[in-house]
Scaffold this motif. Structure first.
Motif, PDB file in Angstrom:
ATOM      1  N   THR A 271       1.116  -1.269   0.053  1.00 16.38           N
ATOM      2  CA  THR A 271      -0.045   0.052   0.136  1.00 16.38           C
ATOM      3  C   THR A 271       0.922   1.434  -0.019  1.00 16.38           C
ATOM      4  N   LEU A 272       1.870   1.103   0.931  1.00 16.97           N
ATOM      5  CA  LEU A 272       2.797   2.559   0.882  1.00 16.97           C
ATOM      6  C   LEU A 272       3.543   2.568  -0.321  1.00 16.97           C
ATOM      7  N   THR A 273       3.987   1.408  -1.034  1.00 15.81           N
ATOM      8  CA  THR A 273       4.709   1.444  -2.291  1.00 15.81           C
ATOM      9  C   THR A 273       3.780   2.044  -3.414  1.00 15.81           C
ATOM     10  N   LEU A 274       2.541   1.898  -3.432  1.00 12.66           N
ATOM     11  CA  LEU A 274       1.569   2.363  -4.394  1.00 12.66           C
ATOM     12  C   LEU A 274       1.441   3.855  -4.390  1.00 12.66           C
ATOM     13  N   VAL A 275       1.223   4.170  -3.010  1.00  6.53           N
ATOM     14  CA  VAL A 275       1.025   5.303  -2.838  1.00  6.53           C
ATOM     15  C   VAL A 275       2.230   6.480  -3.215  1.00  6.53           C
ATOM     16  N   VAL A 276       3.381   5.996  -2.706  1.00  7.45           N
ATOM     17  CA  VAL A 276       4.448   6.728  -3.057  1.00  7.45           C
ATOM     18  C   VAL A 276       4.939   6.725  -4.562  1.00  7.45           C
ATOM     19  N   GLY A 277       4.496   5.503  -5.218  1.00 12.72           N
ATOM     20  CA  GLY A 277       4.730   5.373  -6.601  1.00 12.72           C
ATOM     21  C   GLY A 277       3.925   6.382  -7.368  1.00 12.72           C
ATOM     22  N   PHE A 278       2.413   6.255  -7.327  1.00 12.66           N
ATOM     23  CA  PHE A 278       1.604   6.907  -7.930  1.00 12.66           C
ATOM     24  C   PHE A 278       2.120   8.558  -7.724  1.00 12.66           C
ATOM     25  N   SER A 279       2.143   8.906  -6.327  1.00  9.21           N
ATOM     26  CA  SER A 279       2.677  10.365  -6.134  1.00  9.21           C
ATOM     27  C   SER A 279       3.812  10.731  -6.744  1.00  9.21           C
ATOM     28  N   ASP A 280       4.769  10.032  -6.676  1.00  9.58           N
ATOM     29  CA  ASP A 280       5.981  10.485  -7.494  1.00  9.58           C
ATOM     30  C   ASP A 280       5.783  10.592  -8.742  1.00  9.58           C
ATOM     31  N   ARG A 281       5.170  10.000  -9.802  1.00  9.83           N
ATOM     32  CA  ARG A 281       4.737   9.967 -11.155  1.00  9.83           C
ATOM     33  C   ARG A 281       4.016  11.295 -11.373  1.00  9.83           C
ATOM     34  N   LEU A 282       3.126  11.569 -10.302  1.00  7.64           N
ATOM     35  CA  LEU A 282       2.165  12.609 -10.718  1.00  7.64           C
ATOM     36  C   LEU A 282       3.022  14.075 -10.265  1.00  7.64           C
TER      37      LEU A 282
END
Length: 294
Positions: A271-282
């Motif tokens: 869950t944390l990895t997805l949040v960081v991954g999507f946030s970083d891309r945006l």
């Protein structure tokens, strides 16, 4: 490379090779946030793999020896024509297990066709795939911890369960999906006894580790021996000892039906990895840039 660095890498190899948390997924996260691959060198990589391989052989030597002896008997029966006189159900447990292991290994050969495709997920500038894969690992661990009433062992293991475990091992080549976790959980979900599922999983991993060593040998020969003896011995024996401790930990966790704790960890990490991954891309990768600059 210093002895301390060799020790730390040996600890990392011994732990992540066997604990059901995905070593490839954690390595991919490390590469993402550090900004480099952290290559240890081909020779040192072989030494670390060799240490964990010896750890498996030490703890499961009786089963491995029994399989080797039964393999020789199998060849003898094949040559003399006695192999097919009786059905598979009459095979002794060691022979059935040997054949099931061979069946579980077959999907790996198919995976060689997609090796480059899978490896790109560990090297691209994105960790969302790893996040989804951590979630898959977490779901497998939590579901398996609730369905642990299997009683099948080598003597009555089915072809379907062996095939399912083999497919799980192939899927586990994705970063974030644990090889040990997925194969143990799949075995349990298909009715294998807890302890036997662990034994089957780790012995099934021996050819995979041997394959990794063989693939790295040519590059290691070209690279040459450039490491001090102290570094070599430290890396090897650290991965060996920590690997033994990690296997014992997995056995204790499965025996006590505590897989759910690793499941909660990987679910939270996913869950944390997805949040960081999507946030970083945006936002243009500010989180990655911050950690890689440290």
């Amino acid at each position: 490379m210093t002895i301390l660095q060799a020790f730390l890498q040996g600890v990392l190899q011994g732990l992540t090779e066997f604990l059901p948390v995905s070593s490839s997924g954690h390595l991919s996260l490390f590469q993402y946030f550090s900004g480099h691959a952290g290559d240890t060198g081909f020779l040192f990589s072989i030494l670390l793999h060799a240490g964990t391989l010896v750890a498996v052989c030490i703890l499961f030597w009786r089963t491995i020896l029994e399989l080797i002896v039964e393999g020789l008997r199998l060849l003898g029966d094949l040559v003399t024509g006695r192999l097919f006189r009786r059905g598979m159900r009459s095979f002794p447990p060691a022979r059935r297990m040997l054949l099931m292991l061979a069946l579980s290994l077959l999907p790996l050969f198919v995976m060689l066709l997609f090796k480059d495709f899978v490896e790109q997920f560990s090297t691209d500038r994105d960790i969302t795939v790893e996040g989804f894969c951590f979630l898959i690992t977490g779901l497998l661990l939590t579901v398996a911890s609730r369905h642990d009433r299997g009683r099948r062992t080598a003597k009555d293991m089915t072809v379907k369960s062996a095939a399912a475990i083999g497919i799980a091992q192939v899927v586990a080549t994705m970063p974030g999906i644990s090889r040990s976790g997925s194969t143990i959980c799949t075995g349990m979900l298909w009715g294998l006894q807890r302890e036997f599922a662990v034994t089957y999983s780790f012995i099934l991993g021996i050819p995979a580790v041997l394959g990794a060593i063989v693939l790295e040998v040519p590059d290691a020969v070209r690279e040459g021996i450039q490491l001090p003896l102290g570094v070599i011995l430290t890396g090897f024996f650290t991965s060996l000892v920590v690997g033994i401790l990690a296997i014992r930990t997995v056995q204790w966790v499965v025996r006590g039906n505590k897989l759910k704790y690793f499941g909660w960890y990987t679910l939270a990490l996913g869950t944390l990895t997805l949040v960081v991954g999507f946030s970083d891309r945006l936002l243009g990768y500010p989180i990655q840039q911050f950690f890689s600059s440290l």
